[in-house]
Design a protein around this motif. Structure first.
Motif, short mmCIF file in Angstrom:
data_model
loop_
_atom_site.label_atom_id
_atom_site.label_comp_id
_atom_site.label_asym_id
_atom_site.label_seq_id
_atom_site.Cartn_x
_atom_site.Cartn_y
_atom_site.Cartn_z
N GLY A 197 7.18 -2.75 -6.57
CA GLY A 197 6.86 -4.08 -7.08
C GLY A 197 8.04 -4.69 -7.82
N GLN A 198 8.27 -5.98 -7.61
CA GLN A 198 9.35 -6.69 -8.28
C GLN A 198 8.80 -7.53 -9.42
OE1 GLN A 198 12.56 -6.14 -7.39
NE2 GLN A 198 11.76 -4.69 -5.87
N ASN A 199 9.51 -7.52 -10.54
CA ASN A 199 9.12 -8.31 -11.72
C ASN A 199 7.69 -8.00 -12.14
OD1 ASN A 199 11.62 -9.71 -11.70
ND2 ASN A 199 10.85 -11.10 -10.13
N GLY A 200 7.36 -6.72 -12.16
CA GLY A 200 6.03 -6.32 -12.60
C GLY A 200 4.97 -6.39 -11.52
N GLY A 201 5.37 -6.70 -10.28
CA GLY A 201 4.41 -6.79 -9.18
C GLY A 201 3.91 -5.42 -8.75
N GLU A 202 2.84 -5.43 -7.96
CA GLU A 202 2.20 -4.18 -7.57
C GLU A 202 2.95 -3.52 -6.42
OE1 GLU A 202 -2.29 -2.58 -6.40
OE2 GLU A 202 -1.86 -4.72 -6.48
N MET A 203 2.95 -2.20 -6.41
CA MET A 203 3.56 -1.43 -5.34
C MET A 203 2.78 -1.64 -4.04
SD MET A 203 4.03 2.71 -5.09
CE MET A 203 4.67 2.79 -6.76
N GLN A 204 3.52 -1.77 -2.93
CA GLN A 204 2.93 -1.97 -1.61
C GLN A 204 3.21 -0.75 -0.73
OE1 GLN A 204 1.28 -4.94 -0.58
NE2 GLN A 204 1.46 -5.70 -2.68
N LEU A 205 2.17 -0.27 -0.06
CA LEU A 205 2.32 0.85 0.87
C LEU A 205 2.37 0.32 2.30
CD1 LEU A 205 -0.30 3.37 -0.59
CD2 LEU A 205 2.05 2.97 -1.32
N ASN A 206 3.35 0.79 3.06
CA ASN A 206 3.43 0.45 4.48
C ASN A 206 2.73 1.55 5.26
OD1 ASN A 206 4.09 -0.70 6.93
ND2 ASN A 206 6.17 0.11 6.96
N LEU A 207 1.49 1.26 5.74
CA LEU A 207 0.66 2.26 6.39
C LEU A 207 0.77 2.17 7.91
CD1 LEU A 207 -2.55 1.97 4.18
CD2 LEU A 207 -0.53 3.40 3.84
N ALA A 208 0.85 3.31 8.55
CA ALA A 208 0.96 3.38 10.01
C ALA A 208 -0.25 2.72 10.66
CB ALA A 208 1.09 4.83 10.46
N GLY A 209 0.01 1.78 11.56
CA GLY A 209 -1.05 1.11 12.30
C GLY A 209 -1.76 0.00 11.53
N ILE A 210 -1.42 -0.16 10.26
CA ILE A 210 -2.11 -1.17 9.43
C ILE A 210 -1.14 -2.19 8.87
CG2 ILE A 210 -3.51 -1.53 7.37
CD1 ILE A 210 -4.72 1.21 7.80
N GLY A 211 -0.03 -1.71 8.27
CA GLY A 211 0.92 -2.61 7.62
C GLY A 211 0.88 -2.44 6.11
N LEU A 212 1.29 -3.48 5.41
CA LEU A 212 1.37 -3.42 3.95
C LEU A 212 -0.01 -3.51 3.30
CD1 LEU A 212 4.49 -5.67 3.21
CD2 LEU A 212 4.34 -3.18 3.07
N VAL A 213 -0.25 -2.59 2.37
CA VAL A 213 -1.52 -2.55 1.62
C VAL A 213 -1.18 -2.28 0.15
CG1 VAL A 213 -3.69 -1.31 1.27
CG2 VAL A 213 -2.86 -1.74 3.59
N PRO A 214 -1.74 -3.06 -0.79
CA PRO A 214 -1.47 -2.80 -2.22
C PRO A 214 -1.98 -1.43 -2.64
CG PRO A 214 -2.46 -4.97 -1.90
CD PRO A 214 -2.58 -4.25 -0.59
N LEU A 215 -1.28 -0.80 -3.56
CA LEU A 215 -1.67 0.53 -4.03
C LEU A 215 -3.08 0.51 -4.61
CD1 LEU A 215 -0.94 3.49 -4.61
CD2 LEU A 215 0.08 2.72 -6.78
N SER A 216 -3.47 -0.60 -5.23
CA SER A 216 -4.80 -0.68 -5.85
C SER A 216 -5.93 -0.59 -4.84
CB SER A 216 -4.94 -1.99 -6.64
OG SER A 216 -4.77 -3.11 -5.79
N LYS A 217 -5.65 -0.80 -3.56
CA LYS A 217 -6.68 -0.72 -2.51
C LYS A 217 -6.93 0.71 -2.05
CE LYS A 217 -7.40 -5.19 -2.03
NZ LYS A 217 -8.72 -5.80 -2.34
N VAL A 218 -6.06 1.62 -2.42
CA VAL A 218 -6.19 3.02 -1.98
C VAL A 218 -7.37 3.68 -2.68
CG1 VAL A 218 -5.09 5.28 -1.94
CG2 VAL A 218 -3.75 3.23 -1.46
N GLN A 219 -8.27 4.27 -1.90
CA GLN A 219 -9.44 4.95 -2.44
C GLN A 219 -9.16 6.43 -2.72
OE1 GLN A 219 -12.45 3.16 -2.97
NE2 GLN A 219 -11.08 1.46 -2.50
N VAL A 220 -8.45 7.08 -1.80
CA VAL A 220 -8.17 8.51 -1.91
C VAL A 220 -6.75 8.78 -1.42
CG1 VAL A 220 -8.81 10.84 -1.19
CG2 VAL A 220 -10.60 9.12 -1.54
N ILE A 221 -6.02 9.65 -2.11
CA ILE A 221 -4.69 10.08 -1.66
C ILE A 221 -4.81 11.53 -1.22
CG2 ILE A 221 -2.30 10.51 -2.31
CD1 ILE A 221 -2.56 8.29 -4.37
N GLY A 222 -4.52 11.77 0.06
CA GLY A 222 -4.68 13.11 0.62
C GLY A 222 -3.39 13.88 0.65
N GLN A 223 -3.32 14.88 1.50
CA GLN A 223 -2.15 15.74 1.61
C GLN A 223 -1.11 15.09 2.54
OE1 GLN A 223 -1.76 18.44 -0.23
NE2 GLN A 223 -3.76 18.08 -1.17
#
Length: 223
Positions: A197-223
């Motif tokens: 995140g820039q200037n206090g912005g939220e981290m973005q995850l680039n997910l395979a087959g989906i694209g950019l998703v904000p970290l706050s949308k993640v429900q579970v982090i697996g292995q």
């Protein structure tokens, strides 16, 4: 603006040349120098009133407090950015579960997802679509209680033929009080990269087959 003008007039009175400061602001060192100069040059027969002296001390305390706050905020921002970078490095290559209807599926393994069922359903199911938008299979779950309901797909079509790996869409539905209702699905995805995140912005995850998703949308982090 009035306090700045007043400061300028006092500087002129005592012929003090202020040192340059960022943004043309009076720093605490300049303020202290000004205060000491005023005390040294005041009329002994008409000394500065206590109230005026206390007011200037209060201004000095305010200036120093603001500088300390700015320094603390800069340290906090730096620590936050370092924490983001560390977190980002640990997420790349891992699997996360996010609210989405699309997922990249390796059909050689069993695909697992879940849906959110708000009420009891007499019949819940998940339709599976290929990248062309055609229904390739349906996962029947039967009657289900309210809550998170898991489902699995073995990567085959309705005839039992193994399909090719790729991007598939999953649409969950359930009969609630005799009416079909669309449900939210939560599907796994691999983290390919992370954008800090820039200037206090939220981290973005680039997910395979989906694209950019904000970290706050993640429900579970697996292995």
């Amino acid at each position: 603006m009035s306090s700045v003008n007043a400061t300028s007039s006092v500087l002129d009175q005592y012929q003090i040349q202020p040192r340059e400061s960022k943004g043309d602001e009076l720093g605490k060192n300049e303020f202290l120098e000004l205060l000491v100069t005023q005390l040294n040059n005041q009329d002994p027969l008409s000394p500065q009133e206590n109230g005026e002296f206390i007011a200037q001390l209060a201004q000095f305390s305010t200036v120093e407090g603001i500088e300390t706050l700015n320094s603390s905020m800069n340290s906090l921002v730096g620590g936050f950015q370092s924490s983001q970078a560390l977190q980002a490095s640990s997420l790349v290559g891992r699997s996360v579960i996010v609210p989405t209807t699309v997922a990249q599926v390796d059909t050689q393994s069993t695909f697992k997802g879940s849906m959110n069922l708000p009420y009891y359903s007499t019949n819940a199911y998940v339709n599976v679509y290929d990248s062309a938008g055609s229904v390739v299979n349906r996962v029947n779950l039967g009657a289900q209680q309210a809550g998170s309901v898991s489902f699995m797909w073995d990567g085959t079509d309705s005839s039992g033929n193994k399909l090719a790996p790729g991007t598939y869409r999953f649409e969950a539905e359930a009969y609630i009080e005799g009416e079909p209702r669309a449900l939210n699905t939560f599907l796994p995805a691999n983290v390919d990269s992370v954008t800090l995140g820039q200037n206090g912005g939220e981290m973005q995850l680039n997910l395979a087959g989906i694209g950019l998703v904000p970290l706050s949308k993640v429900q579970v982090i697996g292995q």
